[in-house]
Design an enzyme around this catalytic site. Structure first.
Site, mmCIF file in Angstrom:
data_model
loop_
_atom_site.group_PDB
_atom_site.id
_atom_site.type_symbol
_atom_site.label_atom_id
_atom_site.label_comp_id
_atom_site.label_asym_id
_atom_site.label_seq_id
_atom_site.Cartn_x
_atom_site.Cartn_y
_atom_site.Cartn_z
ATOM 1 N N THR A 1 0.813 -1.552 0.300
ATOM 2 C CA THR A 1 -0.144 -0.294 0.125
ATOM 3 C C THR A 1 1.315 0.704 0.259
ATOM 4 O OG1 THR A 1 -1.427 -1.070 1.205
ATOM 5 C CG2 THR A 1 -1.786 0.878 0.749
ATOM 6 N N SER B 1 -6.055 0.504 -2.792
ATOM 7 C CA SER B 1 -6.865 -0.550 -3.586
ATOM 8 C C SER B 1 -6.880 -0.874 -4.765
ATOM 9 C CB SER B 1 -8.496 0.139 -3.788
ATOM 10 O OG SER B 1 -9.147 0.016 -2.044
ATOM 11 N N GLU C 1 -6.316 -5.724 3.550
ATOM 12 C CA GLU C 1 -6.297 -7.055 2.127
ATOM 13 C C GLU C 1 -7.268 -6.996 1.361
ATOM 14 O OE1 GLU C 1 -4.670 -10.304 3.665
ATOM 15 O OE2 GLU C 1 -3.365 -10.003 5.511
#
Ligand SMILES: Cc1cc2nc3c(=O)[nH]c(=O)nc-3n(C[C@H](O)[C@H](O)[C@H](O)COP(=O)(O)OP(=O)(O)OC[C@H]3O[C@@H](n4cnc5c(N)ncnc54)[C@H](O)[C@@H]3O)c2cc1C
Length: 381
Positions: free
Chosen positions: A125, A131, A358
């Site tokens: 990330t 996302s 996740e």
């Protein structure tokens, strides 16, 4: 549960025994200092419970992914922090080295990772790549038989606490590539742990790479294969987070059942009132459904990305139910449920993040729907 084979049932008994035994190790009494989690994870290593799926000749137990999943669940029922630190180390880091490392890399890192002497995290990330992880901007520029790594990873579990990380970075003209980066590499820095809604004793922070030089033999897999590696690892990771949510659900149910039978109002235990019984019945049913779905997803882990929608279903369902029933657990406990000292409110705070990391619940539904619309054989479940 009837769906467990004899071997799986035995494994579950052993895990339960170990969770109870681990209470005598520092950190085993819950809500502990971060340093205690090291002792806990080293202890789980000494019992052979890191890398349980690896074959015995590599130091594992040759067990199924379901066994690893049951460890996460059992730990989460006791403490979601420890379950997360175990899950990331095993499902995302150790598995990365095992599945994508070459012989020399496996020999270098696996013994310490299996023993819990070294612990590993997973860093994908970034500020602009959540996302949409594929848009990550951290770069690894080839230089002098290795790579110069520059960029910032955000919200990384165990940042500054784990000893090494699987880091995803973009190699110019090759694409996203995975690297093992050791924490003491010059040019690697860590932010302060973020104050969070829940998971009070889990360190989550940024990792900064300022021209950190990573040798070529720390590259995992092929150049440009990194995004596929990340997705593959996250398939297992999602089953792991589903198990974390199932463990939280078990804690909600166990605590609520006990309290409802002991707490008396209007001259009788509150468990005698239908309003409470309905909450308990729904909690138990959702717990059973979440656990069955999660176990099935774990069993199908060897099928890989073909069952990606199933892993997503397990996480989406179990995490949603964990949040819903953490609220119900507080409701059943009445005002006491709101007090920290009762030790129930943290189930709500700890459960929320299972809907986020996740793969958020929105992304999981996109994964399920896009596969459904592109020929996923849902009848294979
Ligand atoms: C406690 C904690 C630990 C973490 N640990 C790690 C770690 O160890 N390693 C790591 O790499 N990352 C880690 N993360 C980061 C985590 O994986 C991300 O937060 C997550 O992937 C979501 O990304 P984001 O926060 O940038 O949200 P965004 O992607 O910005 O999403 C914001 C909102 O928009 C929605 N959204 C986004 N795209 C779509 C779409 N196409 N359709 C519909 N809705 C959409 C999301 O579902 C969400 O509701 C951690 C996060 C937390 C909170």
């Amino acid at each position: 549960m009837a769906s467990l084979s004899e071997e799986e049932q035995q494994a579950r008994e052993t895990i339960r025994y170990l969770v109870a035994a681990s209470r005598s190790v520092p950190g085993g009494a819950l809500a502990s200092a971060r340093e205690d989690w090291r002792a806990q994870l080293a202890w789980w290593g000494s019992q052979g419970y890191h890398g349980v799926t690896l074959p015995p000749e590599w130091g594992g137990q040759g067990k199924s992914f379901l066994v690893q999943t049951m460890v996460v669940e059992a730990l989460a029922e006791a403490d979601a922090n420890l379950a997360l630190l175990y899950e990331v180390h095993n499902t995302l880091h150790l598995e990365a080295v095992w599945r994508y490392g070459d012989e020399a890399q496996r020999r270098r890192w696996l013994p310490d990772l299996l023993a819990g002497r070294r612990l590993g995290g997973f860093a994908v990330t970034e500020e602009e790549a959540g996302s949409d992880a594929e848009s990550l901007a951290t770069v690894a520029v080839p230089e002098g038989g290795g790579y110069r790594l520059s960029g910032v990873k955000r919200m990384i579990t165990g940042a500054g606490w784990y000893d090494q990380y699987v880091v995803f970075a973009r190699v110019p003209e090759a694409g996203i590539t995975a690297f093992v980066v050791e924490a003491d590499t010059p040019g690697v820095g860590f932010g302060s742990p973020e104050p969070m809604l829940g998971l009070d004793s889990t360190p989550v922070a940024d990792i900064t790479f300022e021209g950190a030089w990573i040798p070529e033999d720390h590259r995992l897999g092929e150049l440009g294969q990194g995004y596929a590696i990340a997705l593959d690892l996250l398939d297992g990771g999602r089953v792991g987070i589903a198990a974390q949510a199932v463990g939280i659900l078990a804690a909600c149910l166990g605590r609520s059942l006990a309290f409802a039978q002991q707490r008396r109002q209007f001259g009788r235990p509150i468990a005698r009132y239908q309003g409470i019984q309905w909450m308990l019945a729904e909690m138990a049913t959702d717990f059973a459904a979440a656990r069955l779905l999660t176990y099935e997803a774990a069993r199908r882990r060897p099928e890989g990305e073909r069952q990606r929608p199933l892993y997503a279903m397990a996480k989406w369902f179990a995490s949603r139910k964990a949040v819903q029933h953490a609220l119900n657990a507080i409701q059943i406990h009445g005002g006491r449920g709101y007090l920290r000292k009762t030790g129930v409110e943290h189930l709500l705070r700890d459960s929320k993040v299972t809907e986020l990391y996740e793969g958020t619940s929105e992304i999981l539904r996109l994964v399920i729907a896009s596969r459904l619309l592109n020929g996923y054989n849902w009848d294979s479940i």
